[in-house]
Design a protein around this motif. Structure first.
Motif, mmCIF file in Angstrom:
data_model
loop_
_atom_site.group_PDB
_atom_site.id
_atom_site.type_symbol
_atom_site.label_atom_id
_atom_site.label_comp_id
_atom_site.label_asym_id
_atom_site.label_seq_id
_atom_site.Cartn_x
_atom_site.Cartn_y
_atom_site.Cartn_z
ATOM 1 N N TYR A 31 0.827 -1.197 0.112
ATOM 2 C CA TYR A 31 0.106 -0.121 -0.111
ATOM 3 C C TYR A 31 0.906 1.372 0.189
ATOM 4 N N THR A 32 1.992 1.237 0.697
ATOM 5 C CA THR A 32 2.693 2.574 1.102
ATOM 6 C C THR A 32 3.126 3.097 -0.425
ATOM 7 N N ASN A 33 3.591 2.140 -1.556
ATOM 8 C CA ASN A 33 3.716 2.507 -2.812
ATOM 9 C C ASN A 33 2.789 2.983 -3.736
ATOM 10 N N GLN A 34 1.401 2.518 -3.385
ATOM 11 C CA GLN A 34 0.316 3.042 -4.045
ATOM 12 C C GLN A 34 -0.670 3.884 -3.526
ATOM 13 N N SER A 35 -0.196 4.551 -2.341
ATOM 14 C CA SER A 35 -0.981 5.235 -1.641
ATOM 15 C C SER A 35 -1.471 6.774 -2.160
ATOM 16 N N LYS A 36 -1.059 7.058 -3.252
ATOM 17 C CA LYS A 36 -1.593 8.201 -3.925
ATOM 18 C C LYS A 36 -2.112 7.726 -5.396
ATOM 19 N N TYR A 37 -2.044 6.348 -5.602
ATOM 20 C CA TYR A 37 -2.862 6.057 -7.015
ATOM 21 C C TYR A 37 -4.335 6.129 -6.867
ATOM 22 N N ASP A 38 -5.032 6.419 -7.965
ATOM 23 C CA ASP A 38 -6.512 6.334 -7.994
ATOM 24 C C ASP A 38 -6.977 5.062 -7.748
ATOM 25 N N PHE A 39 -6.277 4.057 -8.398
ATOM 26 C CA PHE A 39 -6.822 2.597 -8.212
ATOM 27 C C PHE A 39 -5.870 1.815 -7.488
ATOM 28 N N VAL A 40 -5.995 1.206 -6.310
ATOM 29 C CA VAL A 40 -5.078 0.761 -5.534
ATOM 30 C C VAL A 40 -5.484 -0.886 -5.350
ATOM 31 N N VAL A 41 -4.484 -1.724 -5.565
ATOM 32 C CA VAL A 41 -4.700 -3.286 -5.673
ATOM 33 C C VAL A 41 -3.504 -3.937 -5.241
ATOM 34 N N ILE A 42 -3.505 -4.843 -4.250
ATOM 35 C CA ILE A 42 -2.428 -5.595 -3.662
ATOM 36 C C ILE A 42 -2.739 -6.945 -3.568
ATOM 37 N N ARG A 43 -1.934 -7.916 -4.182
ATOM 38 C CA ARG A 43 -2.364 -9.227 -3.843
ATOM 39 C C ARG A 43 -1.137 -9.604 -2.902
ATOM 40 N N GLN A 44 -1.611 -10.672 -1.936
ATOM 41 C CA GLN A 44 -0.800 -10.915 -0.791
ATOM 42 C C GLN A 44 -1.078 -12.551 -0.636
ATOM 43 N N ASN A 45 -0.271 -13.066 0.097
ATOM 44 C CA ASN A 45 -0.633 -14.541 0.843
ATOM 45 C C ASN A 45 -0.274 -15.539 -0.339
ATOM 46 N N ASP A 46 -1.556 -16.304 -0.545
ATOM 47 C CA ASP A 46 -1.302 -17.475 -1.401
ATOM 48 C C ASP A 46 -1.680 -17.044 -2.869
ATOM 49 N N LEU A 47 -2.353 -15.831 -2.881
ATOM 50 C CA LEU A 47 -2.565 -15.242 -4.148
ATOM 51 C C LEU A 47 -1.273 -14.702 -4.812
ATOM 52 N N TRP A 48 -0.566 -14.187 -4.087
ATOM 53 C CA TRP A 48 0.967 -13.644 -4.514
ATOM 54 C C TRP A 48 1.514 -14.327 -5.271
ATOM 55 N N TRP A 49 1.740 -15.688 -4.480
ATOM 56 C CA TRP A 49 2.527 -16.930 -4.784
ATOM 57 C C TRP A 49 1.921 -17.464 -5.984
ATOM 58 N N HIS A 50 0.561 -17.735 -6.204
ATOM 59 C CA HIS A 50 -0.160 -18.241 -7.211
ATOM 60 C C HIS A 50 0.253 -17.526 -8.534
#
Length: 317
Positions: free
Chosen positions: A158-177
């Motif tokens: 989130y830190t690197n997207q905090s000023k974006y209009d659209f924020v999306v972050i994969r994490q946990n198993d989805l990031w690895w998938h």
């Protein structure tokens, strides 16, 4: 000693950060704080001079950030205005190879750096997204006859997207998938994946256990502090993956930059020569994080001179 990669990252496409019209993080002196442009930001006359310096200063590989600066045949809707055709890029790759310079394609699939995907950047981890990404990977691997493909995959927090209009972050198993999905696509084309190693900073044990060992790790570190007695807490976190990944047996392409300190790359080279085995040290990458445009010409050329100095030190020690 095996032949090393001495590379520089070149931005053909530049729409990797803020959305078009989003000026919340604007800094006119930083490409990576500029809104996406509907037009390509790449000057061929600057490029031609840059190439002369790249060759003269011993750089044998260009890692080419493509983004939306190619007219993809599978998905032409992605391209920005002025994007290169297949024929133009093929001719340029041939010219570079004739100069003794390899070209490694880069497509950043991090959700922090995928503005170039257009509407598909709003479809993360859906069937359509996977289909489009596979199409693009297949097309680029074939076009480049790729030995490697760099997928970025950095700064998905989130830190690197905090000023974006659209924020999306994969994490946990989805990031690895999704990491494994991209790696499988690249393997199927007979190439190896390269990636930024950010994840190993904060979750080193998980990374070592789950990351496929055939992925080349590009630890980026742009500062001048090395050695535990000199490191700030923040920089210790940034540089720690070099030693962690070496202990785990990953191949590495450590990455420096002249963005903050001219002396960074040579210091990085010295540290890595002492701390990474020759077997796992594939070479080095220099980054500039600016476009190939007239206002950055001197800066780009300076970066190649730094590589020359670092390479001369490495090969003489």
């Amino acid at each position: 000693m095996s032949e090393k990669i001495w590379s520089t990252l070149v931005h053909l496409g530049t729409n990797l950060w803020y959305e078009e019209g989003n000026y919340h993080g604007q800094d006119e002196n930083k490409l990576w704080k500029s809104p996406a442009s509907p037009d390509i930001r790449f000057d061929r006359s600057v490029w031609d001079e840059y190439l002369i310096n790249i060759k003269k200063n011993g750089i044998n590989t260009i890692i080419l950030d493509i983004a939306d600066a190619l007219q993809y045949k599978s998905h032409p809707e992605i391209a920005c205005r002025g994007a290169w055709t297949h024929e133009e890029l093929t001719a340029e790759i041939h010219k570079l190879n004739e100069m003794g310079i390899d070209v490694i394609p880069k497509l950043n699939f991090s959700t922090c750096h995928d503005e170039w995907l257009g509407i598909y950047s709003h479809m993360i981890s859906t069937p359509t997204y996977y289909e489009v990404c596979k199409d693009i990977i297949d097309e680029v691997c074939k076009l480049f006859n790729a030995k490697y493909l760099h997928i970025g995959f950095d700064e998905e927090v989130y830190t690197n997207q905090s000023k974006y209009d659209f924020v999306v972050i994969r994490q946990n198993d989805l990031w690895w998938h999704d990491l494994n999905f991209f790696n499988d696509c690249i393997r199927a084309n007979g190439a190896r994946t390269m990636m930024w190693s950010d994840y190993a900073r904060h979750k080193p044990q998980e990374f070592i256990e789950k990351c496929p060992k055939d992925i080349v790790q590009c630890v980026w570190y742009y500062f001048t502090e090395f050695g535990k007695e000199n490191l700030s807490a923040e920089n210790e976190i940034r540089v720690r993956p070099i030693d962690i990944l070496e202990s785990a047996g990953f191949d590495q392409l450590p990455t420096g930059s002249n963005e903050y300190y001219k002396e960074n790359l040579e210091l990085l080279v010295k540290y890595c020569k002492e701390n990474i085995s020759d077997e796992h040290l594939l070479g080095f990458m220099q980054t500039t994080w600016e476009s190939v445009m007239p206002e950055w010409q001197e800066y780009l050329n300076q970066s190649t001179e730094i590589v020359k100095s670092a390479r001369e030190w490495f090969e003489s020690h």
